[in-house]
Design a protein around this motif. Structure first.
Motif, short mmCIF file in Angstrom:
data_model
loop_
_atom_site.label_atom_id
_atom_site.label_comp_id
_atom_site.label_asym_id
_atom_site.label_seq_id
_atom_site.Cartn_x
_atom_site.Cartn_y
_atom_site.Cartn_z
N GLY A 1 2.91 0.57 -10.24
CA GLY A 1 3.26 -0.34 -9.15
C GLY A 1 2.44 -0.09 -7.90
N ALA A 2 1.14 -0.03 -8.06
CA ALA A 2 0.24 0.41 -7.00
C ALA A 2 0.17 -0.53 -5.80
CB ALA A 2 -1.16 0.63 -7.55
N GLY A 3 0.48 -1.80 -5.99
CA GLY A 3 0.38 -2.73 -4.87
C GLY A 3 -1.04 -2.80 -4.35
N LEU A 4 -1.24 -2.47 -3.11
CA LEU A 4 -2.56 -2.54 -2.50
C LEU A 4 -3.46 -1.35 -2.83
CD1 LEU A 4 -1.46 -3.96 0.96
CD2 LEU A 4 -2.52 -5.20 -0.94
N GLY A 5 -2.90 -0.29 -3.43
CA GLY A 5 -3.71 0.79 -3.97
C GLY A 5 -3.98 1.99 -3.09
N LEU A 6 -3.29 2.12 -1.97
CA LEU A 6 -3.57 3.22 -1.06
C LEU A 6 -3.48 4.59 -1.73
CD1 LEU A 6 -4.13 4.38 1.78
CD2 LEU A 6 -1.66 4.31 2.18
N CYS A 7 -2.42 4.84 -2.46
CA CYS A 7 -2.23 6.16 -3.07
C CYS A 7 -3.26 6.43 -4.16
CB CYS A 7 -0.82 6.29 -3.63
SG CYS A 7 0.44 6.14 -2.35
N GLY A 8 -3.55 5.42 -4.96
CA GLY A 8 -4.54 5.59 -6.02
C GLY A 8 -5.94 5.83 -5.47
N ILE A 9 -6.29 5.11 -4.43
CA ILE A 9 -7.59 5.30 -3.79
C ILE A 9 -7.66 6.69 -3.17
CG2 ILE A 9 -9.05 4.52 -1.87
CD1 ILE A 9 -8.04 1.62 -2.59
N THR A 10 -6.57 7.14 -2.57
CA THR A 10 -6.51 8.50 -2.02
C THR A 10 -6.72 9.53 -3.12
OG1 THR A 10 -5.03 7.80 -0.24
CG2 THR A 10 -5.07 10.16 -0.76
N ALA A 11 -6.02 9.35 -4.24
CA ALA A 11 -6.16 10.28 -5.37
C ALA A 11 -7.59 10.30 -5.88
CB ALA A 11 -5.19 9.88 -6.48
N ALA B 1 -9.48 12.74 -8.57
CA ALA B 1 -8.73 12.35 -9.77
C ALA B 1 -9.50 11.36 -10.63
CB ALA B 1 -7.39 11.72 -9.37
N LYS B 2 -9.19 11.42 -11.90
CA LYS B 2 -9.52 10.33 -12.81
C LYS B 2 -8.24 9.51 -12.87
CE LYS B 2 -12.82 12.94 -15.47
NZ LYS B 2 -13.22 13.49 -16.75
N ILE B 3 -8.23 8.36 -12.21
CA ILE B 3 -6.97 7.64 -12.01
C ILE B 3 -7.02 6.24 -12.59
CG2 ILE B 3 -7.65 6.95 -9.66
CD1 ILE B 3 -4.52 7.19 -9.07
N ILE B 4 -5.89 5.87 -13.17
CA ILE B 4 -5.65 4.49 -13.57
C ILE B 4 -4.56 3.97 -12.64
CG2 ILE B 4 -4.82 2.96 -15.38
CD1 ILE B 4 -5.96 4.97 -17.42
N ILE B 5 -4.90 2.90 -11.92
CA ILE B 5 -3.98 2.29 -10.97
C ILE B 5 -3.44 1.02 -11.62
CG2 ILE B 5 -3.74 1.33 -8.67
CD1 ILE B 5 -6.21 2.81 -7.83
N THR B 6 -2.12 0.86 -11.63
CA THR B 6 -1.54 -0.30 -12.31
C THR B 6 -0.63 -1.10 -11.39
OG1 THR B 6 0.46 0.86 -13.09
CG2 THR B 6 -1.51 1.00 -14.48
N ASP B 7 -0.53 -2.37 -11.72
CA ASP B 7 0.48 -3.24 -11.13
C ASP B 7 0.72 -4.37 -12.12
OD1 ASP B 7 1.62 -3.42 -8.05
OD2 ASP B 7 1.78 -5.30 -9.16
N LEU C 1 -2.77 -7.58 -8.53
CA LEU C 1 -3.85 -6.88 -9.24
C LEU C 1 -5.21 -7.34 -8.75
CD1 LEU C 1 -4.17 -4.75 -11.48
CD2 LEU C 1 -4.39 -6.65 -13.09
N GLN C 2 -5.33 -8.61 -8.45
CA GLN C 2 -6.57 -9.15 -7.91
C GLN C 2 -6.89 -8.51 -6.55
OE1 GLN C 2 -6.35 -13.39 -7.19
NE2 GLN C 2 -8.51 -13.66 -7.67
N LYS C 3 -5.88 -8.43 -5.68
CA LYS C 3 -6.06 -7.79 -4.36
C LYS C 3 -6.34 -6.30 -4.52
CE LYS C 3 -5.26 -11.36 -1.77
NZ LYS C 3 -6.38 -12.00 -1.10
N LEU C 4 -5.65 -5.66 -5.46
CA LEU C 4 -5.87 -4.24 -5.73
C LEU C 4 -7.31 -3.99 -6.13
CD1 LEU C 4 -4.90 -1.34 -6.29
CD2 LEU C 4 -4.07 -2.14 -8.51
N ARG C 5 -7.82 -4.81 -7.04
CA ARG C 5 -9.22 -4.65 -7.49
C ARG C 5 -10.19 -4.84 -6.33
NH1 ARG C 5 -7.91 -7.57 -13.16
NH2 ARG C 5 -7.57 -5.65 -14.34
N GLU C 6 -9.91 -5.80 -5.45
CA GLU C 6 -10.76 -6.01 -4.27
C GLU C 6 -10.75 -4.75 -3.39
OE1 GLU C 6 -9.71 -9.53 -2.05
OE2 GLU C 6 -9.63 -10.73 -3.89
N ASN C 7 -9.57 -4.17 -3.16
CA ASN C 7 -9.48 -2.96 -2.34
C ASN C 7 -10.24 -1.80 -2.97
OD1 ASN C 7 -7.99 -4.13 -0.33
ND2 ASN C 7 -6.02 -3.43 -1.10
#
Length: 123
Positions: A38-48, A53-59, A65-71
């Motif tokens: 539930g990453a939403g805009l992705g702040l935590c995943g981008i921080t990780a 981290a090797k991170i998979i960010i999901t929503d 998801l489109q906005k997340l990918r843009e971020n």
């Protein structure tokens, strides 16, 4: 329309707090395999990602998801791919609908050291 009812395009209070916590406890991310739900805009995943981290960010929401990918593109690299890498860390955005049959396949394919979720439960 799922976007009309989406909460994922708002940066809620827990995300900046979790991002701060990750920075203070970077060992949770350094060289780890991390999943954000539930990453939403992705702040935590981008921080990780920036903490190694090797991170998979999901929503689950297609619009979110489109906005997340843009971020992710704007903050972690360029290009049209969903996955981006730098040194030992990587970041990837995927759609994950909670309760869908695809969740089982998703969890069978990947094992994670750390699982993140900020503001994923609300009433």
């Amino acid at each position: 329309d799922e976007t009309d009812h989406s909460t994922g395009v708002t940066l809620w209070q827990a995300a900046p707090r979790l991002a701060d916590y990750l920075q203070e406890h970077s060992v949770m991310c350094e060289g780890k395999s991390v999943l954000e739900l539930g990453a939403g805009l992705g702040l935590c995943g981008i921080t990780a990602y920036y903490l190694g981290a090797k991170i998979i960010i999901t929503d689950g929401d297609t619009h979110v998801l489109q906005k997340l990918r843009e971020n992710v593109r704007q903050n972690c690299g360029s290009g049209d791919n969903d996955a981006m890498t730098a040194d030992n860390n990587a970041i990837e955005c995927r759609q994950l609908l909670w309760g869908s049959p695809h969740m089982e396949k998703f969890s069978e394919l990947e094992k994670f050291d750390t699982i993140l979720g900020a503001d994923v439960i609300y009433t």
